[in-house]
Design a protein around this motif. Structure first.
Motif, PDB file in Angstrom:
ATOM      1  N   VAL A 141      22.497  -9.778-104.584  1.00  0.00           N
ATOM      2  CA  VAL A 141      21.770 -10.873-105.232  1.00  0.00           C
ATOM      3  C   VAL A 141      22.568 -11.370-106.432  1.00  0.00           C
ATOM      4  CG1 VAL A 141      19.621 -11.574-106.351  1.00  0.00           C
ATOM      5  CG2 VAL A 141      19.569  -9.885-104.501  1.00  0.00           C
ATOM      6  N   TYR A 142      22.708 -12.686-106.530  1.00  0.00           N
ATOM      7  CA  TYR A 142      23.451 -13.295-107.632  1.00  0.00           C
ATOM      8  C   TYR A 142      22.600 -14.387-108.292  1.00  0.00           C
ATOM      9  CZ  TYR A 142      27.303 -11.237-104.952  1.00  0.00           C
ATOM     10  OH  TYR A 142      28.112 -10.375-104.260  1.00  0.00           O
ATOM     11  N   GLY A 143      22.775 -14.544-109.600  1.00  0.00           N
ATOM     12  CA  GLY A 143      22.158 -15.668-110.302  1.00  0.00           C
ATOM     13  C   GLY A 143      20.857 -15.386-111.012  1.00  0.00           C
ATOM     14  N   ASP A 144      20.281 -14.211-110.830  1.00  0.00           N
ATOM     15  CA  ASP A 144      19.024 -13.900-111.519  1.00  0.00           C
ATOM     16  C   ASP A 144      19.342 -13.443-112.945  1.00  0.00           C
ATOM     17  OD1 ASP A 144      20.279 -11.757-110.214  1.00  0.00           O
ATOM     18  OD2 ASP A 144      18.511 -10.491-110.429  1.00  0.00           O
ATOM     19  N   GLN A 145      19.025 -14.283-113.907  1.00  0.00           N
ATOM     20  CA  GLN A 145      19.347 -14.003-115.303  1.00  0.00           C
ATOM     21  C   GLN A 145      18.120 -13.657-116.136  1.00  0.00           C
ATOM     22  OE1 GLN A 145      21.430 -17.519-116.564  1.00  0.00           O
ATOM     23  NE2 GLN A 145      23.242 -17.075-115.339  1.00  0.00           N
ATOM     24  N   ASN A 146      17.038 -14.374-115.916  1.00  0.00           N
ATOM     25  CA  ASN A 146      15.821 -14.160-116.702  1.00  0.00           C
ATOM     26  C   ASN A 146      14.724 -13.452-115.916  1.00  0.00           C
ATOM     27  OD1 ASN A 146      16.456 -15.799-119.275  1.00  0.00           O
ATOM     28  ND2 ASN A 146      16.876 -17.275-117.658  1.00  0.00           N
ATOM     29  N   ILE A 147      14.691 -13.688-114.635  1.00  0.00           N
ATOM     30  CA  ILE A 147      13.658 -13.072-113.800  1.00  0.00           C
ATOM     31  C   ILE A 147      13.988 -11.594-113.599  1.00  0.00           C
ATOM     32  CG2 ILE A 147      12.552 -13.130-111.536  1.00  0.00           C
ATOM     33  CD1 ILE A 147      13.273 -16.107-111.454  1.00  0.00           C
ATOM     34  N   PRO A 148      13.040 -10.698-113.843  1.00  0.00           N
ATOM     35  CA  PRO A 148      13.296  -9.259-113.726  1.00  0.00           C
ATOM     36  C   PRO A 148      13.772  -8.864-112.327  1.00  0.00           C
ATOM     37  CG  PRO A 148      11.209  -9.665-114.836  1.00  0.00           C
ATOM     38  CD  PRO A 148      11.673 -10.988-114.306  1.00  0.00           C
TER      39      PRO A 148
END
Length: 274
Positions: free
Chosen positions: A57-64
């Motif tokens: 998974v790539y790109g999840d910065q703010n979502i836990p």
């Protein structure tokens, strides 16, 4: 003649039965297809061939990570059923519409060795403002889309007070995007959207920018004027009120007191009056 008549009757009876069978075949096929569709996921889930070796998974910065894992984990690493729209729907429900897009790429180079790798690319919405409407607050991106703020840091974001969400979404698409980068350098700024205009109150420099509603002005001309003003830098608006609501001219007047509202209707200073 009697035998001939009897023979024809038997042929007619056989033809009638065959027609009945042909009419029933589509219904039988639909029933079998429905049963297969219902049981197929359970059968395929138990076959190791359809299990991805890894899901990245790539790109999840703010979502836990746990929220993302729950959404993707619903597929049990089954690369056959894993798809972008399904993952996006699950994440949007879990995050309150905080997902802009999802892309899924599957590497089948090692499919014969059960080494399929799935990459999931998540693009979160980027908030440019907090929208306050009837004591409720949301985040808004530069497309005017609203989403939940629970996973995002709202510190430093512009606050927009509005009585009309739809009107705000329309105005944001045109005005707030070019203004957003300019306002980032200030800590204390608010925007009030009213029926008489858009009031940008920058308390850090005691400045104010007044914009017309998008249906009351030539959009291209206003954007050109707005960009010229913003290019002058942050100090240009200090202790000034710039009013761009007029087609043929811009009014600039001094703003003497930080606490003194510039709009006679007080809509630029008191959210309760919206």
């Amino acid at each position: 003649m009697a035998n001939l008549y009897y023979y024809r009757g038997r042929q007619k009876e056989k033809s009638s039965k065959w027609n009945t069978v042909k009419q029933a075949l589509p219904f039988v096929w639909l029933i079998l297809f429905g049963l297969f569709s219902f049981f197929a996921p359970f059968l395929i889930d138990s076959i190791s061939f359809f299990k991805a070796k890894a899901v990245n998974v790539y790109g999840d910065q703010n979502i836990p990570p746990k929220v993302v894992a729950n959404a993707i984990g619903a597929y049990k690493r089954n690369w056959l059923f894993m798809n972008a729209s399904g993952i996006k729907d699950k994440l949007e429900k879990a995050t309150g519409n905080a997902i802009d897009s999802v892309a899924v790429k599957k590497d089948f180079k090692g499919i014969l060795d059960n080494d399929v790798v799935v990459d999931v690319y998540i693009k979160e919405r980027k908030p440019i403002a907090v929208v306050v409407n009837q004591n409720k607050s949301y985040l808004m991106d530069d497309k005017g889309d609203l989403f939940d703020k629970k996973y995002f840091n709202t510190k430093g974001l512009t606050i927009i007070y509005t009585p009309d969400i739809e009107k705000t979404q329309k105005e944001v698409k045109l005005w707030l995007k070019p203004i957003a980068n300019y306002l980032k350098q200030f800590k204390d700024k608010n925007i009030f959207i009213t029926n008489s205009g858009i009031f940008v109150d920058i308390k850090d420099i005691n400045g104010e920018l007044i914009l017309p509603l998008s249906n009351k002005y030539d959009k291209r001309q206003l954007l050109e004027r707005l960009n010229i003003i913003l290019n002058y830098g942050p100090s240009y608006l200090a202790n000034k009120i710039l009013d761009l609501r007029y087609n043929k001219f811009i009014t600039i007047r001094e703003k003497e007191n930080k606490q003194q509202p510039s709009n006679p209707t007080k809509t630029t200073t008191t959210p309760n009056n919206l």
